[in-house]
Structure formats: C-alpha cells, structure tokens
Design a protein around this motif. Structure first.
Motif, PDB file in Angstrom:
ATOM      1  N   PHE A   8       0.263  23.210  12.776  1.00 51.08           N
ATOM      2  CA  PHE A   8       1.354  23.807  11.993  1.00 51.08           C
ATOM      3  C   PHE A   8       2.269  22.705  11.459  1.00 51.08           C
ATOM      4  N   ALA A   9       2.608  21.722  12.301  1.00 53.94           N
ATOM      5  CA  ALA A   9       3.490  20.629  11.876  1.00 53.94           C
ATOM      6  C   ALA A   9       2.851  19.818  10.758  1.00 53.94           C
ATOM      7  N   GLU A  10       1.526  19.565  10.849  1.00 57.12           N
ATOM      8  CA  GLU A  10       0.824  18.856   9.770  1.00 57.12           C
ATOM      9  C   GLU A  10       0.951  19.611   8.454  1.00 57.12           C
ATOM     10  N   ALA A  11       0.996  20.935   8.536  1.00 56.63           N
ATOM     11  CA  ALA A  11       1.126  21.762   7.335  1.00 56.63           C
ATOM     12  C   ALA A  11       2.583  21.881   6.897  1.00 56.63           C
ATOM     13  N   GLY A  12       3.504  21.300   7.671  1.00 55.55           N
ATOM     14  CA  GLY A  12       4.915  21.321   7.303  1.00 55.55           C
ATOM     15  C   GLY A  12       5.624  22.615   7.639  1.00 55.55           C
ATOM     16  N   VAL A  13       5.089  23.381   8.603  1.00 56.46           N
ATOM     17  CA  VAL A  13       5.707  24.651   8.984  1.00 56.46           C
ATOM     18  C   VAL A  13       5.825  24.729  10.503  1.00 56.46           C
ATOM     19  N   ARG A  14       6.636  25.666  10.939  1.00 54.44           N
ATOM     20  CA  ARG A  14       6.803  25.907  12.378  1.00 54.44           C
ATOM     21  C   ARG A  14       6.704  27.415  12.602  1.00 54.44           C
ATOM     22  N   PRO A  15       5.751  27.862  13.418  1.00 50.29           N
ATOM     23  CA  PRO A  15       5.611  29.302  13.621  1.00 50.29           C
ATOM     24  C   PRO A  15       6.738  29.849  14.505  1.00 50.29           C
ATOM     25  N   SER A  16       7.012  31.129  14.360  1.00 52.28           N
ATOM     26  CA  SER A  16       7.960  31.840  15.225  1.00 52.28           C
ATOM     27  C   SER A  16       7.215  33.016  15.845  1.00 52.28           C
ATOM     28  N   PRO A  17       6.409  32.746  16.890  1.00 51.87           N
ATOM     29  CA  PRO A  17       5.620  33.836  17.458  1.00 51.87           C
ATOM     30  C   PRO A  17       6.504  34.942  18.011  1.00 51.87           C
ATOM     31  N   ARG A  18       6.059  36.162  17.821  1.00 53.74           N
ATOM     32  CA  ARG A  18       6.792  37.318  18.342  1.00 53.74           C
ATOM     33  C   ARG A  18       6.446  37.555  19.803  1.00 53.74           C
ATOM     34  N   VAL A  19       5.210  37.144  20.185  1.00 51.86           N
ATOM     35  CA  VAL A  19       4.736  37.306  21.563  1.00 51.86           C
ATOM     36  C   VAL A  19       4.059  36.006  21.972  1.00 51.86           C
ATOM     37  N   GLU A  20       4.299  35.570  23.215  1.00 52.66           N
ATOM     38  CA  GLU A  20       3.606  34.417  23.769  1.00 52.66           C
ATOM     39  C   GLU A  20       2.988  34.823  25.102  1.00 52.66           C
ATOM     40  N   THR A  21       1.826  34.266  25.391  1.00 48.10           N
ATOM     41  CA  THR A  21       1.127  34.577  26.629  1.00 48.10           C
ATOM     42  C   THR A  21       0.414  33.339  27.140  1.00 48.10           C
ATOM     43  N   ASP A  22       0.121  33.316  28.435  1.00 47.37           N
ATOM     44  CA  ASP A  22      -0.620  32.188  29.002  1.00 47.37           C
ATOM     45  C   ASP A  22      -2.067  32.559  29.276  1.00 47.37           C
ATOM     46  N   SER A  23      -2.528  33.606  28.619  1.00 44.94           N
ATOM     47  CA  SER A  23      -3.882  34.103  28.848  1.00 44.94           C
ATOM     48  C   SER A  23      -4.555  34.444  27.517  1.00 44.94           C
ATOM     49  N   VAL A  24      -5.751  33.903  27.312  1.00 42.09           N
ATOM     50  CA  VAL A  24      -6.499  34.235  26.096  1.00 42.09           C
ATOM     51  C   VAL A  24      -6.853  35.717  26.096  1.00 42.09           C
ATOM     52  N   ALA A  25      -7.172  36.267  27.262  1.00 45.76           N
ATOM     53  CA  ALA A  25      -7.484  37.697  27.345  1.00 45.76           C
ATOM     54  C   ALA A  25      -6.282  38.543  26.927  1.00 45.76           C
ATOM     55  N   ALA A  26      -5.082  38.155  27.357  1.00 44.04           N
ATOM     56  CA  ALA A  26      -3.875  38.892  26.964  1.00 44.04           C
ATOM     57  C   ALA A  26      -3.608  38.726  25.474  1.00 44.04           C
ATOM     58  N   LEU A  27      -3.880  37.539  24.934  1.00 44.00           N
ATOM     59  CA  LEU A  27      -3.710  37.319  23.500  1.00 44.00           C
ATOM     60  C   LEU A  27      -4.596  38.303  22.733  1.00 44.00           C
ATOM     61  N   PHE A  28      -5.866  38.416  23.136  1.00 41.82           N
ATOM     62  CA  PHE A  28      -6.768  39.347  22.468  1.00 41.82           C
ATOM     63  C   PHE A  28      -6.298  40.790  22.643  1.00 41.82           C
ATOM     64  N   ALA A  29      -5.772  41.128  23.814  1.00 42.39           N
ATOM     65  CA  ALA A  29      -5.280  42.489  24.043  1.00 42.39           C
ATOM     66  C   ALA A  29      -4.118  42.807  23.109  1.00 42.39           C
ATOM     67  N   HIS A  30      -3.211  41.861  22.921  1.00 47.20           N
ATOM     68  CA  HIS A  30      -2.088  42.084  22.008  1.00 47.20           C
ATOM     69  C   HIS A  30      -2.569  42.189  20.564  1.00 47.20           C
ATOM     70  N   VAL A  31      -3.452  41.300  20.156  1.00 47.66           N
ATOM     71  CA  VAL A  31      -3.963  41.316  18.790  1.00 47.66           C
ATOM     72  C   VAL A  31      -4.706  42.623  18.521  1.00 47.66           C
ATOM     73  N   ARG A  32      -5.426  43.120  19.531  1.00 48.33           N
ATOM     74  CA  ARG A  32      -6.180  44.367  19.394  1.00 48.33           C
ATOM     75  C   ARG A  32      -5.305  45.549  18.973  1.00 48.33           C
ATOM     76  N   THR A  33      -4.016  45.502  19.298  1.00 48.30           N
ATOM     77  CA  THR A  33      -3.128  46.610  18.940  1.00 48.30           C
ATOM     78  C   THR A  33      -2.904  46.704  17.438  1.00 48.30           C
ATOM     79  N   GLY A  34      -3.173  45.583  16.714  1.00 46.86           N
ATOM     80  CA  GLY A  34      -2.945  45.573  15.275  1.00 46.86           C
ATOM     81  C   GLY A  34      -1.516  45.233  14.889  1.00 46.86           C
ATOM     82  N   ARG A  35      -0.629  45.053  15.879  1.00 46.92           N
ATOM     83  CA  ARG A  35       0.774  44.749  15.588  1.00 46.92           C
ATOM     84  C   ARG A  35       1.015  43.262  15.368  1.00 46.92           C
TER      85      ARG A  35
END
Length: 144
Positions: free
Chosen positions: A43-70
């Motif tokens: 992101f920094a190389e692209a000159g931007v900084r993300p503002s994630p709405r949700v953060e997790t320490d688990s790839v499985a939880a990341l997929f679960a959140h993404v699965r909601t479509g939100r």
C-alpha cells in the motif's frame, strides 16, 4: 488477490490496484502479523494507506468476515485453494505494484524435535514449492 463483492465494479475487472483497494471497506490481518506488514508495504509503495474496518489475526476469520459481503479482503492466491472464493465474491489480482513475497520455514533445532517438523523439512528440501503452486488449478471464481 482482492476478494470483493461480485456486484462491486472492481469485481468485473481483470486487475485492481492497491490504491483502488485502499478505498474499499477492508477486513485485513492485524498489524502484528507478517502478512499485514507485507500488505502495508505494498500500500505504501502505491502511495496510499488503508483504513481497515475490521482486523483479525486469523486467515479463517478474515474469510468468514469477507463471506458476509460487507467487507473486502486481500489474501495470497494460494489461500483461495484452501478456502475457495466465498459465494457472491470475486477474486481479482492486485497490481501497481505487483510483487511476490518469499516465505521461509523455521524449525527448532532441539533434539529429538518434532516428527512433524522433521517430515515437513524433508518434504520442503525435496519440493520446488514455486513450481507446485504454479501447477495448482485456478481457484474457483477467480479471474485467472
């Protein structure tokens, strides 16, 4: 790979930029994780900084959140072979910058050591992992 809602405009493109992804409602790994540090560098190389709405320490939880479509997420393409592309989502390759990241295997040198760690190390020594990953079929729902 950017995982985004199939109705999103980026879902119908062949690639998405890091700047475009930074404007989405993102679910990302926490900043303490190596995978997130790599994303932040890109992101920094692209000159931007993300503002994630949700953060997790688990790839499985990341997929679960993404699965909601939100939320959208960014994952290595190899994880799509484990979890698949969630229903109603599309996987879009990321560009500008496009980069691969080396990973390593660390095992404790203590004896007698773990049987699983020894077996994994032996397989890693005999396997060209990059070639094996390239032979994987395209993940379901990806734009490949």
């Amino acid at each position: 790979m950017l995982l985004t809602d199939a109705a999103d405009g980026l879902a119908h493109r062949t690639t998405a930029t890091w700047a475009e992804a930074s404007r989405l409602p993102l679910c990302l790994l926490t900043g303490a994780m190596q995978g997130r540090r790599v994303l932040d560098e890109l992101f920094a190389e692209a000159g931007v900084r993300p503002s994630p709405r949700v953060e997790t320490d688990s790839v499985a939880a990341l997929f679960a959140h993404v699965r909601t479509g939100r939320w959208a997420g960014i994952v290595p393409h190899t994880w799509l072979h484990v979890f698949g592309v969630p229903y109603g989502m599309r996987a879009v390759p990321m560009t500008e910058p496009a980069r691969t990241v080396r990973v390593g295997l660390v095992a404790n040198a203590r004896e007698p050591g773990s049987v699983m760690a020894r077996a994994l190390t032996e397989v890693a020594h005999r396997t060209d992992v990059a070639a094996a990953v390239e032979r994987l079929p395209a993940a379901p729902g990806s734009q490949q």
